[in-house]
Design an enzyme around this catalytic site. Structure first.
Site, PDB file in Angstrom:
ATOM      1  N   GLU A   1      -3.596  17.807 -23.960  1.00 16.09           N
ATOM      2  CA  GLU A   1      -4.514  19.471 -23.996  1.00 16.09           C
ATOM      3  C   GLU A   1      -4.195  20.088 -23.658  1.00 16.09           C
ATOM      4  O   GLU A   1      -3.021  20.777 -22.245  1.00 16.09           O
ATOM      5  CB  GLU A   1      -5.659  19.489 -23.219  1.00 16.09           C
ATOM      6  CG  GLU A   1      -6.509  21.227 -23.597  1.00 16.09           C
ATOM      7  CD  GLU A   1      -8.092  20.769 -22.657  1.00 16.09           C
ATOM      8  OE1 GLU A   1      -8.096  21.716 -22.336  1.00 16.09           O
ATOM      9  OE2 GLU A   1      -8.956  19.869 -22.927  1.00 16.09           O
TER      10      GLU A   1
ATOM     11  N   TYR B   1      -6.064   1.781   8.316  1.00 15.23           N
ATOM     12  CA  TYR B   1      -7.053   1.966   7.116  1.00 15.23           C
ATOM     13  C   TYR B   1      -8.331   1.800   7.781  1.00 15.23           C
ATOM     14  O   TYR B   1      -8.842   0.277   7.184  1.00 15.23           O
ATOM     15  CB  TYR B   1      -6.836   1.089   5.939  1.00 15.23           C
ATOM     16  CG  TYR B   1      -5.721   1.619   5.065  1.00 15.23           C
ATOM     17  CD1 TYR B   1      -5.400   2.749   4.127  1.00 15.23           C
ATOM     18  CD2 TYR B   1      -4.446   0.965   5.429  1.00 15.23           C
ATOM     19  CE1 TYR B   1      -4.825   3.238   3.442  1.00 15.23           C
ATOM     20  CE2 TYR B   1      -3.146   1.627   4.588  1.00 15.23           C
ATOM     21  CZ  TYR B   1      -3.398   2.836   4.003  1.00 15.23           C
ATOM     22  OH  TYR B   1      -2.116   3.057   2.933  1.00 15.23           O
TER      23      TYR B   1
ATOM     24  N   ASP C   1       0.946  -0.993  -0.312  1.00 15.85           N
ATOM     25  CA  ASP C   1       0.015   0.055  -0.391  1.00 15.85           C
ATOM     26  C   ASP C   1       1.316   1.331  -0.186  1.00 15.85           C
ATOM     27  O   ASP C   1       0.177   1.941  -0.635  1.00 15.85           O
ATOM     28  CB  ASP C   1      -1.168  -0.088   1.416  1.00 15.85           C
ATOM     29  CG  ASP C   1      -0.114   0.537   2.751  1.00 15.85           C
ATOM     30  OD1 ASP C   1       0.246  -0.470   2.495  1.00 15.85           O
ATOM     31  OD2 ASP C   1      -0.481   1.441   3.764  1.00 15.85           O
TER      32      ASP C   1
ATOM     33  N   ASP D   1       5.537   0.521   3.790  1.00 11.55           N
ATOM     34  CA  ASP D   1       5.778  -0.297   4.076  1.00 11.55           C
ATOM     35  C   ASP D   1       5.191  -1.777   3.121  1.00 11.55           C
ATOM     36  O   ASP D   1       5.130  -1.838   1.816  1.00 11.55           O
ATOM     37  CB  ASP D   1       4.958  -0.525   5.637  1.00 11.55           C
ATOM     38  CG  ASP D   1       3.320  -0.515   5.112  1.00 11.55           C
ATOM     39  OD1 ASP D   1       2.420  -0.247   4.222  1.00 11.55           O
ATOM     40  OD2 ASP D   1       2.290  -0.086   5.946  1.00 11.55           O
TER      41      ASP D   1
END
Length: 615
Positions: free
Chosen positions: A502, A231, A79, A82
């Site tokens: 763009e 989390y 994630d 770690d």
């Protein structure tokens, strides 16, 4: 205050030459940033790595994940800095990567990186297929956050426990199951043009996971308490249930999924929550933007949509526009906070994740509006699609180096970027370049606590970013601001591709009169009209600045960047969109002049046109 003494204008003219001021927009290589962001995702891969990987310092790792528990969980993504594989943010990252491909597929192809983006999606989707080994269970984490954080070692040398954690009917986790369903549904639509068989497999798993999430309801961090510190599902699982249903509808076109949203939007908060953030935890703004598209397209199906959904869609759209207007600082004061230099600022810990997710929703919605010929109606005025894209560009340019620190918060981009990232793999020399294994505590002693730059450049990593005052300390120990995550990187992948396609001066919708200030619309003359002794005994001056309209059209709006101002200023209003920014609104015909006055001692301020509007 001492009596003011008028000084003759002729005697006190400080600036005889015309002060022609126009702030050219910074020019950034968005295509290069797009490519680097994909390189970062490659560096975060776990498992058996492909031979063509670009971060050559990364090697195979965690090749027996899940084996001790009788399941193959090799693969997926780490994630952040770690080596835990957290399924919740990983699924969000795959969802956002897939959404980016769906919205900006042509732009990614033009940048010659569509295949790499699809590979990034598939790397995560392959892992989720393994993790969903039974209809009513899902492996949602591999590794323990507490023990992992006690070691500073390379993934290739990992010595910490690789225990796997799952949810099931007895231990539900509706949030992570529904987010994984959304990820697989979105991935299926992104991949379908290239591999329909694989897309069908993804949809089958997505439907099973949604049924599991909806039938057995509960928060995953109650079932897996170890995830709560890292989390947590702070917003609950209601947003993910609606989000997954919306993505199933997007991927299949089956009305049953949209009906689920319509029937549950009120009870699950979709039409009730007006939010000012979009993240791996809180999906409401993403849900609201995604389904708002149906109001512009009529559902996108052959038969369109019945009026049964109109009320729900309009309520969702109202909440979507609340979020967008709040980001644009046009929400009647109920705005997302910004730093003095204008960066969106939601939280002290890894604020950059909110910048990237907000920029993505703004870019996507701007394109929805442009296609339908509409404008965003905010409490503080209408905003054109091109103005929204300009705001996105300013956020992205800040990230890439147009900020008070002149720091690119993308590692490896530009000359000045973080060199001491809070990331184990980047901070320890690659396998083969040091003798033997770098042990758990040895890594702290030799590499974590050093002030040396990372031996491995983690190209494309977006660190947590500056603090609320635009300051940043490049320190590996500064994990709140120096650690990158896949949840931060995934949303901006598509934005980079969109901007690369763009030119900065393009209007985006073919109708905007909002211009980059490169053509010197105003001609300035500075004079001092009076001087006196201030209360502190120092000289103070009344500075009068006349600005002549030289652009040949009527100017209705001007934003000025006033640098070096230490006293009060009159004739303009302070802008909420950045430090030292001031705005003027009115009608200034061709050749006409406006006057700005400021009072201060010392040298005069410098005034630069940042933006202007004609009409």
């Amino acid at each position: 205050m001492a009596r003011m003494t008028t000084i003759k204008r002729a005697a006190t003219l400080l600036t005889v030459a015309v002060f022609v001021l126009a702030a050219a927009e910074a020019s950034f290589d968005y295509g290069g940033a797009f490519d680097k962001s994909l390189q970062f995702l490659e560096a975060q891969r776990s498992g058996k790595l492909p031979a063509d990987r670009r971060p050559h310092w990364r090697g195979d790792s965690a090749l027996t994940d899940g084996f001790s528990q009788g399941v193959d969980l090799v693969g997926g993504y780490y994630d952040s800095g770690d080596h835990v594989k957290f399924g919740f943010p990983m699924a969000y990252a795959v969802t956002m990567l897939s959404w980016g491909v769906l919205e900006f597929e042509k732009e990614m192809a033009a940048a010659n990186n569509l295949n790499r983006a699809l590979d990034a999606i598939r790397w995560g989707a392959d892992y989720f297929l393994k993790a969903h080994s039974e209809p009513n269970s899902l492996w949602v984490q591999v590794g323990d956050g507490e023990s992992d954080h006690l070691c500073w070692e390379r993934a290739e040398d990992m010595s910490t426990p690789r225990t796997a954690f799952k949810i099931d009917a007895a231990h539900p986790g509706s949030d992570v199951a529904a987010e994984t369903s959304a990820a697989l549904a979105a991935a299926s639509k992104a991949i379908r043009p290239y591999d329909s068989g694989y897309a069908n497999l993804l949809i089958m798993h997505a439907k099973q996971l949604f049924a599991f999430a909806d039938t057995f309801r509960g928060r995953y961090d109650d079932a897996v308490p170890g995830a709560k510190k890292f989390y947590p599902s702070a917003s609950g699982y209601q947003d993910e249930l609606l989000w997954a249903a919306a993505w199933l509808y997007e991927a299949t076109g089956h009305e049953a999924h949209l009906r689920y949203v319509a029937q549950n939007a009120d009870a699950l908060g979709g039409t009730g929550w007006a939010v000012r953030e979009f993240s791996w935890d809180n999906k409401y703004a993403g849900l609201q933007v995604l389904l708002s598209k149906l109001l512009f397209t009529g559902g996108g199906g052959a038969n369109g949509l019945s009026d049964d959904y109109d009320d729900t869609l309009r309520q969702l759209n109202a909440k979507a526009e609340f979020f967008l207007c709040a980001c644009l600082q046009k929400n009647g004061g109920n705005n997302v906070r910004t730093t003095p230099a204008g960066l969106l600022y939601v939280a002290d810990w890894n604020n950059m994740q909110y910048v990237t997710s907000s920029a993505f929703l703004l870019a996507v919605y701007a394109d929805y509006l442009a296609v339908s010929g509409r404008q965003l109606k905010c409490p503080d005025g209408e905003v054109s699609p091109s103005e929204m894209i300009r705001f996105v560009r300013r956020q992205v340019d800040y990230v890439l180096g147009d900020n008070p620190a002149s720091m690119s918060y993308m590692v490896g981009y530009g000359e000045n970027f973080p060199r001491r990232v809070h990331h184990r793999g980047a901070s320890i020399p690659a396998v083969g370049s040091v003798n033997g294994i770098v042990g758990c505590m040895d890594g702290f002693d030799r590499f974590y606590n050093t002030k040396e730059a990372d031996p491995n450049v983690l190209y494309g990593a977006l660190v947590g970013g500056p603090d609320a005052n635009d300051a940043f300390v490049d320190d590996r120990c500064n994990y709140q601001r120096a650690e990158p995550t896949i949840a931060t990187a995934a949303p901006i992948v598509g934005v980079f591709a969109r901007l690369a396609a763009e030119p900065a001066t393009a209007s985006g919708d073919g109708s905007s009169s909002y211009h980059p200030a490169v053509e010197a619309p105003l001609e300035f003359v500075h004079t001092v009209t009076a001087t006196w002794k201030g209360s502190n005994g120092e000289d103070e001056y009344r500075h009068e600045v006349t600005a002549k309209n030289t652009c040949g059209q009527t100017i209705t709006y001007v934003k000025l960047h006033v640098k070096g101002l230490s006293g009060p200023i009159y004739g303009v209003s302070a802008s909420a969109q950045g430090k030292d920014m001031y705005e003027w609104v009115g009608r200034l015909g061709a050749g006409e002049k406006l006057t700005v006055v400021y009072v201060q001692g010392g040298p005069p301020a410098k005034i630069v046109v940042a933006d202007y509007k004609t009409g």
